[in-house]
Design a protein around this motif. Structure first.
Motif, mmCIF file in Angstrom:
data_model
loop_
_atom_site.group_PDB
_atom_site.id
_atom_site.type_symbol
_atom_site.label_atom_id
_atom_site.label_comp_id
_atom_site.label_asym_id
_atom_site.label_seq_id
_atom_site.Cartn_x
_atom_site.Cartn_y
_atom_site.Cartn_z
ATOM 1 N N SER A 167 72.820 -0.675 -1.200
ATOM 2 C CA SER A 167 72.088 -1.239 -0.257
ATOM 3 C C SER A 167 70.689 -1.705 -1.075
ATOM 4 O O SER A 167 69.860 -0.812 -1.609
ATOM 5 C CB SER A 167 71.819 -0.466 0.779
ATOM 6 N N GLY A 168 70.277 -3.002 -0.890
ATOM 7 C CA GLY A 168 68.864 -3.174 -1.083
ATOM 8 C C GLY A 168 68.617 -3.602 -2.653
ATOM 9 O O GLY A 168 67.713 -3.771 -3.385
ATOM 10 N N THR A 169 69.981 -3.798 -3.330
ATOM 11 C CA THR A 169 70.013 -4.309 -4.758
ATOM 12 C C THR A 169 69.747 -5.729 -4.823
ATOM 13 O O THR A 169 69.928 -6.209 -5.950
ATOM 14 C CB THR A 169 71.499 -3.650 -5.537
ATOM 15 N N GLY A 170 69.799 -6.612 -3.936
ATOM 16 C CA GLY A 170 69.510 -7.926 -4.060
ATOM 17 C C GLY A 170 70.644 -9.020 -3.778
ATOM 18 O O GLY A 170 70.456 -10.011 -4.249
ATOM 19 N N LYS A 171 71.979 -8.423 -2.955
ATOM 20 C CA LYS A 171 72.985 -9.156 -2.771
ATOM 21 C C LYS A 171 72.658 -10.504 -1.980
ATOM 22 O O LYS A 171 72.942 -11.401 -2.263
ATOM 23 C CB LYS A 171 74.055 -8.333 -2.183
ATOM 24 N N SER A 172 71.924 -10.061 -0.864
ATOM 25 C CA SER A 172 71.682 -11.186 -0.001
ATOM 26 C C SER A 172 70.566 -12.079 -0.571
ATOM 27 O O SER A 172 70.707 -13.208 -0.588
ATOM 28 C CB SER A 172 70.696 -10.557 1.343
ATOM 29 N N THR A 173 69.716 -11.620 -1.430
ATOM 30 C CA THR A 173 68.966 -12.670 -2.000
ATOM 31 C C THR A 173 69.422 -13.409 -2.977
ATOM 32 O O THR A 173 69.341 -14.554 -3.043
ATOM 33 C CB THR A 173 67.743 -11.552 -3.094
ATOM 34 N N LEU A 174 70.533 -12.848 -3.986
ATOM 35 C CA LEU A 174 71.287 -13.740 -4.627
ATOM 36 C C LEU A 174 71.864 -14.700 -3.826
ATOM 37 O O LEU A 174 72.096 -15.774 -4.180
ATOM 38 C CB LEU A 174 72.473 -12.906 -5.605
ATOM 39 N N GLY B 11 75.134 -15.913 7.168
ATOM 40 C CA GLY B 11 74.160 -14.834 6.720
ATOM 41 C C GLY B 11 74.430 -13.471 7.392
ATOM 42 O O GLY B 11 75.669 -13.552 8.169
ATOM 43 N N GLN B 12 73.825 -12.381 7.242
ATOM 44 C CA GLN B 12 74.007 -11.092 7.674
ATOM 45 C C GLN B 12 73.985 -10.897 9.195
ATOM 46 O O GLN B 12 74.263 -10.330 10.045
ATOM 47 C CB GLN B 12 73.238 -10.152 7.268
ATOM 48 N N ASP B 13 72.982 -12.001 9.834
ATOM 49 C CA ASP B 13 72.525 -11.753 11.318
ATOM 50 C C ASP B 13 72.878 -13.246 11.949
ATOM 51 O O ASP B 13 72.027 -14.106 12.096
ATOM 52 C CB ASP B 13 70.836 -11.686 11.155
ATOM 53 N N GLU C 221 80.313 -7.709 0.083
ATOM 54 C CA GLU C 221 80.721 -6.791 0.848
ATOM 55 C C GLU C 221 80.498 -5.278 0.464
ATOM 56 O O GLU C 221 80.595 -5.280 -0.653
ATOM 57 C CB GLU C 221 82.296 -7.400 0.865
ATOM 58 N N HIS C 222 80.230 -4.425 1.455
ATOM 59 C CA HIS C 222 80.281 -3.097 1.137
ATOM 60 C C HIS C 222 81.614 -2.298 1.261
ATOM 61 O O HIS C 222 81.655 -1.339 0.520
ATOM 62 C CB HIS C 222 79.322 -2.327 1.929
ATOM 63 N N ARG C 223 82.263 -2.853 2.360
ATOM 64 C CA ARG C 223 83.826 -2.148 2.567
ATOM 65 C C ARG C 223 84.773 -2.758 1.513
ATOM 66 O O ARG C 223 85.522 -3.653 1.836
ATOM 67 C CB ARG C 223 84.076 -2.347 3.784
ATOM 68 N N LEU D 86 63.199 -5.947 5.485
ATOM 69 C CA LEU D 86 64.185 -4.877 4.638
ATOM 70 C C LEU D 86 65.570 -5.718 4.734
ATOM 71 O O LEU D 86 65.812 -6.362 5.502
ATOM 72 C CB LEU D 86 64.133 -3.407 5.623
ATOM 73 N N SER D 87 66.201 -4.994 3.869
ATOM 74 C CA SER D 87 67.621 -5.569 3.554
ATOM 75 C C SER D 87 68.502 -4.849 4.844
ATOM 76 O O SER D 87 67.837 -4.022 5.466
ATOM 77 C CB SER D 87 68.415 -5.031 2.429
ATOM 78 N N GLU D 88 69.656 -5.538 5.097
ATOM 79 C CA GLU D 88 70.489 -4.842 6.398
ATOM 80 C C GLU D 88 70.475 -3.215 6.265
ATOM 81 O O GLU D 88 70.293 -2.523 7.246
ATOM 82 C CB GLU D 88 71.726 -5.657 6.321
ATOM 83 N N GLY D 89 70.842 -2.763 5.175
ATOM 84 C CA GLY D 89 71.269 -1.296 5.198
ATOM 85 C C GLY D 89 69.978 -0.526 5.228
ATOM 86 O O GLY D 89 69.957 0.479 5.722
ATOM 87 N N GLN D 90 68.850 -1.151 4.409
ATOM 88 C CA GLN D 90 67.450 -0.563 4.820
ATOM 89 C C GLN D 90 67.098 -0.051 6.126
ATOM 90 O O GLN D 90 66.650 0.556 6.374
ATOM 91 C CB GLN D 90 66.341 -1.008 3.753
ATOM 92 N N ARG D 91 67.168 -1.506 7.005
ATOM 93 C CA ARG D 91 66.612 -1.331 8.310
ATOM 94 C C ARG D 91 67.725 -0.349 9.207
ATOM 95 O O ARG D 91 67.076 0.068 9.886
ATOM 96 C CB ARG D 91 66.858 -2.886 8.671
HETATM 97 N N1 LIG Z 1 61.958 -11.988 3.086
HETATM 98 C C1 LIG Z 1 61.452 -10.669 2.299
HETATM 99 N N2 LIG Z 1 60.343 -10.291 2.022
HETATM 100 C C2 LIG Z 1 60.026 -9.360 0.885
HETATM 101 N N3 LIG Z 1 60.964 -8.542 0.961
HETATM 102 C C3 LIG Z 1 62.306 -8.913 0.963
HETATM 103 C C4 LIG Z 1 62.592 -9.901 1.755
HETATM 104 N N4 LIG Z 1 63.928 -9.833 1.779
HETATM 105 C C5 LIG Z 1 64.503 -8.883 1.048
HETATM 106 N N5 LIG Z 1 63.339 -8.402 0.667
HETATM 107 C C6 LIG Z 1 63.518 -6.935 -0.472
HETATM 108 O O1 LIG Z 1 64.378 -7.297 -1.432
HETATM 109 C C7 LIG Z 1 65.215 -6.133 -1.789
HETATM 110 C C8 LIG Z 1 66.471 -6.760 -1.745
HETATM 111 O O2 LIG Z 1 67.123 -7.145 -0.549
HETATM 112 P P1 LIG Z 1 68.294 -7.685 -0.015
HETATM 113 O O3 LIG Z 1 68.487 -8.048 1.313
HETATM 114 O O4 LIG Z 1 68.802 -8.936 -1.152
HETATM 115 O O5 LIG Z 1 69.215 -6.575 -0.601
HETATM 116 P P2 LIG Z 1 71.088 -6.570 -0.385
HETATM 117 O O6 LIG Z 1 71.519 -6.030 -1.583
HETATM 118 O O7 LIG Z 1 71.608 -7.549 0.382
HETATM 119 O O8 LIG Z 1 71.167 -4.954 0.518
HETATM 120 P P3 LIG Z 1 72.223 -4.608 1.763
HETATM 121 O O9 LIG Z 1 73.389 -4.183 1.109
HETATM 122 O O10 LIG Z 1 71.256 -3.621 2.708
HETATM 123 O O11 LIG Z 1 72.157 -5.953 2.611
HETATM 124 C C9 LIG Z 1 65.081 -4.966 -0.651
HETATM 125 O O12 LIG Z 1 64.213 -4.277 -1.118
HETATM 126 C C10 LIG Z 1 64.286 -5.910 0.405
HETATM 127 O O13 LIG Z 1 63.342 -4.960 0.947
#
Ligand SMILES: Nc1ncnc2c1ncn2[C@@H]1O[C@H](COP(=O)(O)OP(=O)(O)OP(=O)(O)O)[C@@H](O)[C@H]1O
Ligand SMILES: Nc1ncnc2c1ncn2[C@@H]1O[C@H](COP(=O)(O)OP(=O)(O)OP(=O)(O)O)[C@@H](O)[C@H]1O
Length: 537
Positions: A38-45, A88-90, A199-201, A417-422
């Protein structure tokens, strides 16, 4: 088809890049799985592929991402819409129309497809995703899983060459998840569609992947390989791989079928043994009771005569198809709906008639959309408010967040926050109040395996202290780990209610991977298998 050349992304105000050193290619016609904590940047990528990052999210992208030859930095998301479909996730944040059918047609309308093509594809997609009965329904009145299906359908109708999906099965029941993955596989095989999904699962997807991209940590460059190569190295693996490691199987199995073929000797070692029962308190007095509960949502009877008792010290998993009424039951226990008939009591109160400040001492709900619970501007402020509301020692909530998921920054807006962090934050807010009855709606969306294990440990600690827990979940592995009892809802009625092992093993949809591989026992978790082998005389 998708090319990343030395890509990094840094969000505004962040001390370090969320994504760094991404240099890889996803070939046309492959299903590529993106994994990582969670929070490693998957959604960002994923966001960089359709241009959402950085065009919509802000932040800076270095390097270059190209899709079908188009640079996503110079092409706006709408100039990529004919090539890339993103879910997206949401989903709720991305819906543009009000009803299911309009949403399925919207993407095609924007591309100006002929009406007869649109009509045909809408019909096909309604059937493909089991949405036909919901076609005229307002999206706002759908259950979480129903919305996720609409979101997936709305990109499928466009027939994009590239599909980017962020946890596409997180709200789906096990049967629907299998169907969606079968559809994706067919698109890859028959049409040469390129699919990139996070995907986490892993138990749901790893066997379908051609390639796996693993993000080992925030801002760390990805590791890529075949599913078998990455699963051999990754600390996050599905139960079937973990079982393979324990049993010393080589090659490591990725599917139930492969594991069953290798499992003969393990079954022999386990013959005559039984899972060592987990010490657990005897259930106490009821913390919630419902009888003959009927709840209407609009014109629909979402619960029709539900009876349920939850006792102190008990963890109950609520399972069943999308739209079965799980969230409705939880929110009724939390006082959010007034029943049309029947009775409901929580800690001696009638929830919908009680004052909120009396009710919060009896029951806490983590809703399916954790955002609904969060209102402060920063993680730190949210935690401070939770401590104050619950009259807990300052720092209680913050410590819980860090326990569930390390690495969540104090000054981030919960929205970012990322989904898992929230979710970890929302769980901590509710756990801080330590209500006698805890209601959790899909409490593992976006959580990686270690975070899930820590959540299970925390919830077990609470049941040992006498808290009652009800969790609505599609995560069969979570139910197997945590629940004493499983209640299955179907079309608003209770169709099964019994000890976890009895209920899940008798149903192929709800059986965890270990039960499917080992069979008789009943063995539900890897832990049970290792404990039994170690305790063997
Ligand atoms: N719009 C944003 N502004 C600032 N920080 C962000 C933003 N979106 C994501 N982050 C930060 O970037 C990091 C990576 O987030 P990301 O959503 O890419 O993770 P993830 O691997 O998809 O996590 P998860 O499995 O929980 O969905 C997190 O620490 C998050 O807090
Ligand atoms: N606000 C609403 N108005 C009208 N009907 C609704 C509303 N919310 C949900 N429903 C309907 O009530 C039924 C039960 O929904 P509920 O959200 O309780 O299901 P669920 O079992 O939690 O589903 P999921 O697994 O998809 O989350 C569904 O048919 C859904 O479409």
């Amino acid at each position: 088809m998708i090319r990343f050349a030395d890509v990094s992304v840094t969000y505004s105000g962040a001390a370090a890049p969320a994504l760094h050193g991404v240099d890889l290619t996803v070939p046309e016609g492959e299903l590529c799985l993106l994994v990582g904590g969670s929070g490693t940047g998957k959604s960002t990528l994923l966001g960089t592929v359709g241009g959402l990052v950085p065009h919509f999210t802000g932040g800076t992208l270095h390097g270059r991402v190209t899709v079908a030859g188009r640079d996503t930095r110079t092409h706006k998301p709408r100039e990529l819409a004919d090539v890339v479909g993103t879910v997206g996730q949401d989903p709720l944040a991305h819906f543009v129309t009000d009803t299911v059918e309009d949403e399925l047609a919207y993407g095609m309308e924007s591309l100006g497809l002929p009406p007869e093509v649109m009509r045909r594809r809408v019909e096909e997609t309604l059937d493909l995703l089991g949405l036909a009965a919901l076609r005229d329904r307002p999206i706002a009145e759908l259950s979480g899983g129903q919305r996720q299906r609409v979101a997936i359908g709305s990109v499928l109708t466009v027939h994009p060459r590239v599909l980017v999906l962020d946890e596409p099965t997180s709200a789906l029941d096990p049967g629907a998840a299998e169907e969606v993955l079968a559809v994706l596989q067919r698109l890859v095989h028959d049409l040469g569609t390129t699919v990139l999904l996070a995907e986490h699962r892993l138990e749901r997807v790893v066997q379908y992947a051609d390639q796996v991209i693993w993000l080992p940590g925030p801002g760390e460059p990805p590791v890529t390989g075949t599913p078998a190569e990455v699963m051999a190295r990754s600390p996050m693996v599905p139960p079937v791989v973990e079982l393979g490691r324990v049993a010393g199987w080589s090659p490591l199995p990725l599917s139930i079928r492969d594991a069953r073929r290798a499992a003969g000797p393990l079954r022999e070692r386990l013959a005559g043994l039984a899972p060592v029962p987990r010490p657990r308190p005897a259930p106490g007095d009821p913390v919630a009771e419902a009888a003959g509960l009927v709840v209407r949502r609009g014109a629909l009877e979402a619960l029709c005569g539900v009876g349920l008792t939850v006792r102190a010290g008990e963890a109950v998993a609520l399972m069943g198809r999308n739209g079965a009424g799980k969230s409705t039951l939880l929110s009724t226990l939390a006082g959010l709906h007034e029943p049309a008939s029947g009775t409901v009591r929580v800690g001696g109160l009638v929830p919908h008639r009680s004052r909120p400040r009396d009710l919060v001492r009896k029951v806490g709900l983590v809703p399916q959309e954790p955002r609904d619970l969060l209102y402060a501007d920063t993680v730190a402020a949210e935690c401070a408010a939770a401590d104050q509301d619950a009259q807990a020692a300052p720092g209680t909530c913050r410590t819980l967040v860090a326990q569930l998921l390390p690495g969540v920054a104090d000054d981030v807006h919960p929205r970012d926050l990322s989904e898992g962090q929230r979710l970890a934050l929302a769980l901590a807010v509710v756990l801080t109040a330590r209500p006698p009855l805890l209601l959790l709606d899909e409490p593992t969306r976006g959580l990686d395996y270690p975070a899930k294990a820590r959540l299970v440990a925390e919830l077990r600690r609470l049941t040992a202290l006498g808290h009652g827990i009800v969790l609505a979940t599609h995560d069969v592995e979570l139910a197997a780990e945590l629940a004493d009892r499983v209640v299955v809802l179907a079309d608003g009625e209770v169709v099964a209610d019994g000890p976890t092992a009895d209920v899940v093993v008798s149903s192929p949809a709800f059986a965890p991977q270990v039960a499917k591989v080992v069979g008789e026992g009943p063995w539900l978790t890897v832990r049970q298998v290792t404990d039994a082998l170690e305790a063997r005389p």
